[in-house]
Design an enzyme around this catalytic site. Structure first.
Site, PDB file in Angstrom:
ATOM      1  N   LYS A   1       0.873  -1.172   0.000  1.00  0.00           N
ATOM      2  CA  LYS A   1       0.000   0.000   0.000  1.00  0.00           C
ATOM      3  C   LYS A   1       0.915   1.228   0.000  1.00  0.00           C
ATOM      4  CE  LYS A   1      -4.177   1.732   2.234  1.00  0.00           C
ATOM      5  NZ  LYS A   1      -3.831   3.119   2.339  1.00  0.00           N
TER       6      LYS A   1
ATOM      7  N   GLU B   1      -1.067   5.106  -7.611  1.00  0.00           N
ATOM      8  CA  GLU B   1      -0.655   6.030  -6.562  1.00  0.00           C
ATOM      9  C   GLU B   1       0.531   6.862  -7.012  1.00  0.00           C
ATOM     10  OE1 GLU B   1      -2.723   5.649  -4.130  1.00  0.00           O
ATOM     11  OE2 GLU B   1      -1.833   6.484  -2.312  1.00  0.00           O
TER      12      GLU B   1
HETATM   13  S1  IVH Z   1      -6.598  -0.490  -4.703  1.00  0.00           S
HETATM   14  C1  IVH Z   1     -11.152  -0.223  -5.018  1.00  0.00           C
HETATM   15  N1  IVH Z   1      -4.014  -0.812  -4.409  1.00  0.00           N
HETATM   16  O1  IVH Z   1      -5.018   3.252  -0.663  1.00  0.00           O
HETATM   17  C2  IVH Z   1      -9.726  -0.413  -4.696  1.00  0.00           C
HETATM   18  N2  IVH Z   1      -5.018   1.110  -3.430  1.00  0.00           N
HETATM   19  O2  IVH Z   1      -7.026   3.328   1.532  1.00  0.00           O
HETATM   20  C3  IVH Z   1      -8.935   0.811  -4.810  1.00  0.00           C
HETATM   21  N3  IVH Z   1      -3.438   2.623  -2.313  1.00  0.00           N
HETATM   22  O3  IVH Z   1      -7.395   5.305  -2.180  1.00  0.00           O
HETATM   23  C4  IVH Z   1      -7.620   0.845  -4.248  1.00  0.00           C
HETATM   24  N4  IVH Z   1      -1.625   1.458  -2.755  1.00  0.00           N
HETATM   25  O4  IVH Z   1      -4.969   5.610  -2.879  1.00  0.00           O
HETATM   26  C5  IVH Z   1      -5.080  -0.043  -4.140  1.00  0.00           C
HETATM   27  N5  IVH Z   1      -1.714  -1.195  -4.273  1.00  0.00           N
HETATM   28  C6  IVH Z   1      -2.779  -0.424  -3.998  1.00  0.00           C
HETATM   29  C7  IVH Z   1      -2.668   0.782  -3.273  1.00  0.00           C
HETATM   30  C8  IVH Z   1      -3.829   1.519  -3.006  1.00  0.00           C
HETATM   31  C9  IVH Z   1      -2.096   2.559  -2.188  1.00  0.00           C
HETATM   32  C10 IVH Z   1      -4.289   3.706  -1.768  1.00  0.00           C
HETATM   33  C11 IVH Z   1      -5.300   4.262  -2.724  1.00  0.00           C
HETATM   34  C12 IVH Z   1      -6.609   4.157  -2.015  1.00  0.00           C
HETATM   35  C13 IVH Z   1      -6.214   3.995  -0.598  1.00  0.00           C
HETATM   36  C14 IVH Z   1      -7.277   3.253   0.173  1.00  0.00           C
END
Ligand code: IVH
Length: 715
Positions: A122, A180
């Site tokens: 993340k 991101e």
């Molecule tokens: S998937 C519907 N994958 O985390 C799924 N998000 O707390 C959408 N983020 O708003 C997100 N790394 O900005 C996804 N490998 C990753 C991510 C990621 C960072 C962020 C993203 C999202 C937030 C959610």
């Protein structure tokens, strides 16, 4: 007036060639991290293209590499409605939450037997939604509230790891990529350093810095900040039904939240050759093939046990990454299953974010103490209500120094945020002023040493406050502990417990007193038995055979750690040789800079230290050792030559370059004259370079200098 130039097929061909070449080079550099072109070559080709585009502006295309430098400042950003909302993720804080999540989605799809998870890091940055029409980037938007964001296309175009045109033969008419945007840690530090220099407020963390940068109205500033981007999802519209009506009659493009439907009734026509992904893993691979940077640390896991192992691994390993992560995102791999599970009001049911345990937590300051260190440095410490932080109980945190205290205005009674980063001792990062109780008083650094009562001093050029009383019991205690420590004289059994008593009972006033201690004296200490006393006397006696480099380290001279002690002991085979050396001679030792040399020299000038050496010699400690043979004439290739160094060298610090020259027999002076044989030139060279040119003094780069010395530096 200039004659109007005509666009010829040659010019068109050249422009196309240049764009392809430059695009390939920046892809290799920014996405693959594997450059294929030297910087000056890139610059030259880039300028050739810029020049052609200036002459023929009608040939400029939105995907030309020249479109990445930013445009003149915008007055505001326009709001844009997202084609598909940007959902956020449900958080999990440990294994139990993961298990519950799996149980929940399995209740919705009880027939599913085999499934996989994809684990991704993340990334701690800012989400972006990128729209591509027929392969061309047409819009970049922030997340905003998930429904509406801001159009920041100009800023997005400055991110080199985002392709302006997809690497696809037959791109779909419409496609959206999400991921991101983030600031690598080194760029973050650089930005904050510059802001500090210019008196601007610092960004608290890379996430704020990335979000702040993306919302900069002047895209030329964004271009300088070196943002980066990892793509993580791909959305392709349903073939044939690009528009659907939403709510109040508005028409919105219908992009699928994922591609699962493509497999059913909306399979793209065969001639598009667009590869159809069936899993999140496929999507990531496809994104990579299209030219995006995809995080390389992704992993496919077949059960929660493996997911947990991945998380545990990255919980510690994340500190070795060049960007910040704040957890792990776990996604169900099959797009068909994702489609089946769908979304709740806020989150997808097929993904969850496992957050790393908090390394920051609030607590209350109960006392502020000051600690006197071995070198006399006085460090303020906050004693706090114990709090759980990253798996340990924390009750003390450093407040660094007087400047930091006045910056924070921390007071007893304050609620503060403490952070534990890696192995570093916890620190207070923030005070929650709104929770400050009435009647608190600002903390004043003491003017006198809390241990010996002598006045403290604060050198103007340093942030630290010091006790400079050589017989301060705190300095003595820390000095004795250091002397007895493993890398120094390694005196088994002489830990903090006995050191405190030895000093309190007035048995030891100096390191040298250790060598006069008797078993009878030791037996006067509380809880000291006959056997322990005998063993301690024996261990102290044994330390007399420890070699000279350890003794030198044990003296605890400022800046002389075990490596420097070893280096100095090799060059100065006896304490007498070191005592007699002047600062220049000490500084000429390879790896020993001016600051270290000054500190060593000053230490030996102090009469109390001379007395200590005298007594240690009388006690029989090893104050001599084996020296390295001194350099012969053949090893002095720079004998008789005078050098001046200017600017920042790519690998060597100024002191290191100086030491290398001096060890090879050369002389280094500060100012250029006719007598200067060479000027060593680094980046941002000053007026010395101009003067050298006037006087005709030959110039050397660092590489030239190393060649003269017959050395090669890595990288
Ligand atoms: S998937 C519907 N994958 O985390 C799924 N998000 O707390 C959408 N983020 O708003 C997100 N790394 O900005 C996804 N490998 C990753 C991510 C990621 C960072 C962020 C993203 C999202 C937030 C959610």
């Amino acid at each position: 007036m200039d004659a109007i130039q005509e666009v010829t097929p040659e010019i068109q061909k050249r422009i196309k060639e240049l764009r392809q070449l430059l695009q390939k080079a920046s892809y290799a550099y920014y996405v693959l991290d594997d450059p294929i072109m030297e910087d000056p070559v890139y610059d030259q080709l880039y300028h050739e293209l810029l020049d052609l585009e200036t002459r023929f502006p009608e040939l400029i295309t939105p995907d030309s590499p020249t479109q990445r430098v930013g445009e003149k400042p915008a007055s505001q950003f326009h709001s844009v409605r997202h084609n598909i909302p940007l959902y956020s993720l449900e958080n999990a804080f440990g294994k139990d939450d993961l298990v519950r999540w799996e149980e929940r989605w399995r209740r919705i799809a009880p027939d599913v037997e085999a499934f996989e998870y994809v684990c991704e890091l993340k990334i701690d940055g800012s989400a972006l939604a990128l729209t591509y029409e027929n392969g061309l980037l047409v819009r970049g938007a922030t997340r905003g509230d998930g429904i509406e964001g801001e159009d920041i296309t100009q800023n997005v175009k400055t991110i080199y790891s985002i392709p302006l045109r997809l690497n696809l033969e037959n791109p779909p008419p419409l496609m959206e990529v999400r991921g991101e945007a983030f600031l690598p840690l080194n760029s973050f530090q650089k930005i904050n350093h510059e802001r500090e220099q210019s008196g601007e407020p610092l960004f608290a963390n890379p996430r704020n810095a990335a979000a702040g940068t993306l919302r900069q109205l002047d895209s030329r500033i964004v271009a300088k900040r070196k943002l980066d981007f990892f793509a993580y999802t791909l959305h392709i519209p349903v073939a044939g039904s690009h528009q659907v009506e939403i709510g109040d009659g508005e028409v919105q493009l219908d992009l699928l939240a994922n591609q699962a439907e493509i497999q059913s009734e909306h399979i793209p026509t065969p001639d598009t050759q667009f590869p159809v992904p069936h899993t999140q893993w496929d999507c990531l691979e496809l994104l990579r093939a299209m030219g995006f940077k995809v995080n390389p640390e992704r992993k496919c896991c077949s059960n929660l046990q493996e997911v947990q192992e991945y998380c545990d691994h990255w919980f510690t390993e994340r500190h070795n990454l060049s960007y910040m992560t704040d957890g792990v995102v776990v996604k169900i791999n099959s797009l068909a299953l994702q489609e089946r599970l769908g979304f709740t009001q806020k989150f997808p049911r097929w993904a969850i974010a496992l957050k790393y345990p908090a390394e920051e937590a609030p607590t209350v300051v109960e006392r502020i103490n000051v600690n006197v260190g071995r070198t006399g440095a006085v460090t303020p410490l906050a004693e706090m209500r114990p709090v759980q932080l990253a798996g340990t109980t924390v009750s003390r945190a450093t407040l660094h120094n007087r400047d930091r205290i006045s910056e924070l205005d921390i007071r007893v009674g304050d609620t503060v945020i403490v952070r534990k980063a890696g192995e570093i001792i916890p620190e207070v990062v923030r005070v929650l002023y709104e929770l400050r109780p009435p009647g608190t008083q600002p903390f004043e650094m003491p003017t006198h040493c809390p241990e010996c009562g002598q006045p403290l001093v604060k050198p103007e050029d340093e942030a630290v406050t010091r006790c400079i009383n050589a017989s301060c019991p705190a300095i003595l205690r820390k000095g004795l502990e250091h002397w007895a420590s493993r890398d120094a004289l390694d005196i088994a059994g002489l830990g903090e417990k006995w050191v405190i008593q030895l000093v309190d009972h007035n048995l030891v006033h100096s390191i040298a007193d250790l060598y006069d201690l008797t078993v009878e004296q030791l037996l006067t200490l509380e809880r000291m038995g006959q056997k322990s006393a005998q063993n301690l006397v024996k261990a102290i006696e044994h330390s007399k055979s420890q070699p000279w480099p350890r003794v030198l380290y044990g003296l605890g001279i400022r800046h002389v750690g075990s490596v420097n002690a070893q280096t100095l002991a090799e060059q100065f085979p006896s304490v007498e040789a070191l005592e007699q050396a002047n600062i220049e001679i000490i500084a000429s030792v390879y790896g020993i800079g001016n600051e270290i040399a000054q500190s060593v020299h000053a230490w030996f000038q102090n009469p109390a230290n001379q007395e200590l050496i005298h007594r240690l010699r009388a006690a029989g400690l090893q104050l001599t050792g084996q020296s390295k043979p001194s350099a012969t004439q053949a090893e002095q290739p720079l004998a008789g030559k005078t050098f001046v160094i200017t600017g920042t060298l790519p690998n060597l610090k100024r002191d290191e370059a100086k030491a290398l020259i001096q060890t090879a027999g050369g002389k280094v002076t500060d100012s250029i004259s006719k007598k200067t044989d060479y000027l060593v030139v680094g980046e941002e060279a000053g007026s010395k370079l101009a003067k050298a040119q006037t006087l005709g003094v030959p110039q050397l780069t660092e590489a030239d200098l190393l060649e003269l010395l017959g050395k090669v530096v890595d990288g």
